[in-house]
Scaffold this active site. Structure first.
Site, PDB file in Angstrom:
ATOM      1  N   LYS A 122      28.715  22.158  57.273  1.00 11.61           N
ATOM      2  CA  LYS A 122      30.056  22.857  58.032  1.00 11.61           C
ATOM      3  C   LYS A 122      30.980  23.397  56.700  1.00 11.61           C
ATOM      4  O   LYS A 122      31.288  22.586  55.625  1.00 11.61           O
ATOM      5  CB  LYS A 122      30.824  21.577  58.456  1.00 11.61           C
ATOM      6  N   THR A 142      26.108  19.572  61.837  1.00 12.43           N
ATOM      7  CA  THR A 142      27.173  19.902  61.093  1.00 12.43           C
ATOM      8  C   THR A 142      28.548  19.395  61.540  1.00 12.43           C
ATOM      9  O   THR A 142      29.467  19.187  60.914  1.00 12.43           O
ATOM     10  CB  THR A 142      27.169  21.566  60.922  1.00 12.43           C
ATOM     11  N   PHE A 188      43.545  48.312  24.665  1.00 17.86           N
ATOM     12  CA  PHE A 188      42.116  48.537  24.712  1.00 17.86           C
ATOM     13  C   PHE A 188      41.839  49.663  24.140  1.00 17.86           C
ATOM     14  O   PHE A 188      42.073  50.973  24.484  1.00 17.86           O
ATOM     15  CB  PHE A 188      41.765  48.682  26.402  1.00 17.86           C
ATOM     16  N   ARG A 237      49.688  47.919  26.625  1.00 17.90           N
ATOM     17  CA  ARG A 237      49.342  47.956  28.187  1.00 17.90           C
ATOM     18  C   ARG A 237      49.739  46.705  28.621  1.00 17.90           C
ATOM     19  O   ARG A 237      49.763  45.574  28.023  1.00 17.90           O
ATOM     20  CB  ARG A 237      47.950  48.525  28.339  1.00 17.90           C
ATOM     21  N   GLN A 240      37.904  40.852  28.108  1.00 11.35           N
ATOM     22  CA  GLN A 240      36.598  40.003  27.613  1.00 11.35           C
ATOM     23  C   GLN A 240      37.160  39.087  26.432  1.00 11.35           C
ATOM     24  O   GLN A 240      36.852  37.752  26.677  1.00 11.35           O
ATOM     25  CB  GLN A 240      35.743  41.022  27.265  1.00 11.35           C
ATOM     26  N   ASN A 288      40.127  43.169  36.330  1.00 12.21           N
ATOM     27  CA  ASN A 288      41.343  43.704  35.585  1.00 12.21           C
ATOM     28  C   ASN A 288      42.212  44.444  36.525  1.00 12.21           C
ATOM     29  O   ASN A 288      41.882  45.657  36.988  1.00 12.21           O
ATOM     30  CB  ASN A 288      40.535  44.543  34.760  1.00 12.21           C
ATOM     31  N   HIS A 298      44.257  46.781  36.875  1.00 14.55           N
ATOM     32  CA  HIS A 298      45.073  47.959  36.219  1.00 14.55           C
ATOM     33  C   HIS A 298      46.400  48.383  36.542  1.00 14.55           C
ATOM     34  O   HIS A 298      46.865  48.368  37.634  1.00 14.55           O
ATOM     35  CB  HIS A 298      43.993  49.217  36.283  1.00 14.55           C
TER      36      HIS A 298
END
Ligand code: URC
Length: 286
Positions: A12, A57, A158, A175, A221, A247, A249
């Site tokens: 369930k 269930t 990055f 960023r 990462q 991510n 952005h």
């Protein structure tokens, strides 16, 4: 050519179990979404419609509510383990019971500087999760969280990525880094950690947040790895930490056409597509 049943499980999904402890005027609330799934020898119901081994269930759902009273909910992990044991005991054909719990946290409404006894406001910061499996082997317990939305306005870059003929992404040396974190941490042998499940959850959550805030990020990462490593270093009873992190952005808006400088001050929060970073951090001896 014969046709046989492959992997199967049933249960369930998403029973909304709310447990209130009201033994004193100061009430406690645990608000859960509970899913139970049984695996085992359930071939007969699939091939012949023979249901004699099937714990309905509906009964699984009833047990989830009954166990919130009979066993209690001191923590989602403890409750999930107890509920799994009960379902396994009630279903001879089952070899394993999987119990998934989401906890929706409530905090006391602050009135004149003190938390109210029985009025609460939903805490909006993510959902605590538990996935327990009980069966022949030792129980498996994965504690975690999802929808924990975090953002930092600097301390993230990055750069230096692989470039080919389809690359348009400019290097970013400053960023916004934002994600909606899903994380799960697996406990050795499913034993209750020092200080109990709730304190352990608070410790790990604080470590994840603290590491996100304080570690300089050259990639999402790297941030995930740092968060996982911090948890494994601090909690010897945790064997692995898994992440799934979109991510989210935030693109710098080009205001030059309007003669306006934009030095990392105005961004558009992009909805989709989004990067999706998934990683598991483990000890090298497991
Ligand atoms: O932290 C990031 N990791 C990536 O793999 C990646 N790819 C991308 O386009 N932006 C980012 N950011």
């Amino acid at each position: 050519m014969g046709i046989v049943l492959g992997a199967n499980r049933y249960g369930k999904a998403e029973s909304r179990v709310v447990r209130v402890v009201r033994d004193t005027p100061r009430h406690v609330i645990r608000d859960l979404t509970v899913t139970t799934l049984l695996t085992g020898d359930f071939a007969a119901t699939h091939t012949d419609g023979d249901n004699r081994d099937v714990l309905p269930t509906d009964t699984q759902k009833n047990t989830a509510f009954a166990w919130a009273k009979e066993h209690g909910v001191t923590s989602p992990e403890d409750y999930a383990l107890a509920l799994g044991d009960r379902l396994l005991a009630a279903t001879p054909a089952a070899t394993a019971a999987r119990v998934l719990v989401d906890e929706h946290a409530w905090e006391r409404i602050d009135v004149d500087g003190t938390g109210h006894d029985h009025a609460f406001v939903r805490r909006g910061q993510g959902v605590r999760t538990v996935e327990v499996v009980v069966g022949d082997d030792w129980p498996s317990v994965v504690s975690g969280l999802r929808d924990l939305v975090v953002l930092k306005t600097t301390g993230s870059e990055f750069r230096g990525f692989l470039v080919d003929e389809y690359t348009t992404l400019p290097e970013a040396d400053d960023r916004i880094l934002a994600t909606s974190l899903t994380a799960g941490w697996r406990w050795t042998g499913g034993e209750e950690p020092d200080g109990g499940w709730d304190a352990a959850y608070d410790r790990v959550r604080a470590l994840l947040l603290g590491t996100f805030a304080t570690s300089y990020s050259k990639a999402l990462q790297q941030t995930l790895f740092a968060m996982g490593a911090a948890v494994l270093e601090a909690e010897p009873a945790i064997v692995e930490v898994s992440f799934s992190a979109p991510n989210k952005h935030h693109h710098l808006v080009d205001l030059a056409p309007f003669g306006i400088e934009n030095d990392g001050e105005v961004f558009v929060a992009a909805d989709r597509p989004y990067g999706l970073i998934e990683a598991t951090v483990v000890r090298d001896d497991t």
